[in-house]
Motif scaffolding. Sequence first.
Motif, PDB file in Angstrom:
ATOM      1  N   VAL A 184       8.580   2.627   2.926  1.00  0.00           N
ATOM      2  CA  VAL A 184       9.156   3.957   2.804  1.00  0.00           C
ATOM      3  C   VAL A 184      10.359   3.812   1.896  1.00  0.00           C
ATOM      4  N   HIS A 185      10.284   4.441   0.738  1.00  0.00           N
ATOM      5  CA  HIS A 185      11.335   4.307  -0.263  1.00  0.00           C
ATOM      6  C   HIS A 185      12.592   5.026   0.201  1.00  0.00           C
ATOM      7  N   ILE A 235      14.006  11.390  10.619  1.00  0.00           N
ATOM      8  CA  ILE A 235      13.277  11.559   9.363  1.00  0.00           C
ATOM      9  C   ILE A 235      12.608  10.239   8.992  1.00  0.00           C
ATOM     10  N   GLU A 236      13.339   9.157   9.121  1.00  0.00           N
ATOM     11  CA  GLU A 236      12.775   7.832   8.861  1.00  0.00           C
ATOM     12  C   GLU A 236      11.550   7.593   9.747  1.00  0.00           C
ATOM     13  N   ASP A 237      11.678   7.937  11.022  1.00  0.00           N
ATOM     14  CA  ASP A 237      10.569   7.740  11.955  1.00  0.00           C
ATOM     15  C   ASP A 237       9.343   8.545  11.531  1.00  0.00           C
ATOM     16  N   LYS A 238       9.550   9.758  11.088  1.00  0.00           N
ATOM     17  CA  LYS A 238       8.428  10.609  10.656  1.00  0.00           C
ATOM     18  C   LYS A 238       7.763  10.016   9.410  1.00  0.00           C
ATOM     19  N   ILE A 289      11.373   0.061   5.573  1.00  0.00           N
ATOM     20  CA  ILE A 289      12.155   1.010   4.779  1.00  0.00           C
ATOM     21  C   ILE A 289      13.027   0.238   3.809  1.00  0.00           C
ATOM     22  N   GLY A 290      13.091   0.709   2.569  1.00  0.00           N
ATOM     23  CA  GLY A 290      13.949   0.075   1.582  1.00  0.00           C
ATOM     24  C   GLY A 290      13.478   0.338   0.174  1.00  0.00           C
ATOM     25  N   GLU A 291      14.007  -0.431  -0.742  1.00  0.00           N
ATOM     26  CA  GLU A 291      13.585  -0.382  -2.138  1.00  0.00           C
ATOM     27  C   GLU A 291      12.262  -1.147  -2.214  1.00  0.00           C
ATOM     28  N   VAL A 298       0.836  -1.192   0.000  1.00  0.00           N
ATOM     29  CA  VAL A 298       0.000   0.000   0.000  1.00  0.00           C
ATOM     30  C   VAL A 298       0.870   1.240   0.000  1.00  0.00           C
ATOM     31  N   ASP A 299       0.568   2.164  -0.918  1.00  0.00           N
ATOM     32  CA  ASP A 299       1.284   3.441  -0.928  1.00  0.00           C
ATOM     33  C   ASP A 299       0.340   4.632  -0.840  1.00  0.00           C
ATOM     34  N   GLY A 300      -0.946   4.365  -0.656  1.00  0.00           N
ATOM     35  CA  GLY A 300      -1.917   5.445  -0.544  1.00  0.00           C
ATOM     36  C   GLY A 300      -2.539   5.860  -1.865  1.00  0.00           C
ATOM     37  N   SER A 301      -2.040   5.326  -2.972  1.00  0.00           N
ATOM     38  CA  SER A 301      -2.586   5.665  -4.287  1.00  0.00           C
ATOM     39  C   SER A 301      -3.950   5.003  -4.481  1.00  0.00           C
TER      40      SER A 301
END
Length: 160
Positions: A37-38, A70-73, A102-104, A7-10
């Motif tokens: 998270v990319h 930033i990652e946490d946010k 987090i990652g690709e 899921v990315d929200g799109s």
Amino acid sequence: MKILVPVDGSTASINAVKKSIEVAKKFNGTIKLLSVVHIDSLQNYLRYKKQWSQVDGSAISELDPEQKKIEDKMKENSCKILNAIVEKLDFSNIHTEEEVLIGEPYEVILEAAKNENFDLIVMGNRGFSKIKRFFVGSVTQRVISDSPCPVLVIHSKSDI
């Protein structure tokens, strides 16, 4: 049946969630919603943070300059998207999990599918043209190519 839904929200990913609910109800399945998270988003933020703060310090000032914060946010924002989806859609009688990593994106999706033995991946296709997909690449295309299980692709304009 274990179903993985990136899921990315799109619109396409929301439609994929809706379809996964249908499949899970029909086949007594479970659903895992996965948001990634990319990592490039983090790197781009760090690269352009100084320039953005000069343009509009208020938009960026909430975020700490350290990458971990930033990652946490960004993870927090992804969690909010997942929670909103779970609240708005009917997941009754379906065991559901949510996770933010987090990652690709395509690598994280494939790793989760393999390591957790999913039976099906249901994901959206943003509808890139063949030319744009050739130059830009597509997470969906890469997942289809290397998936350890079947992939059901839901079009972004699907009326689900």
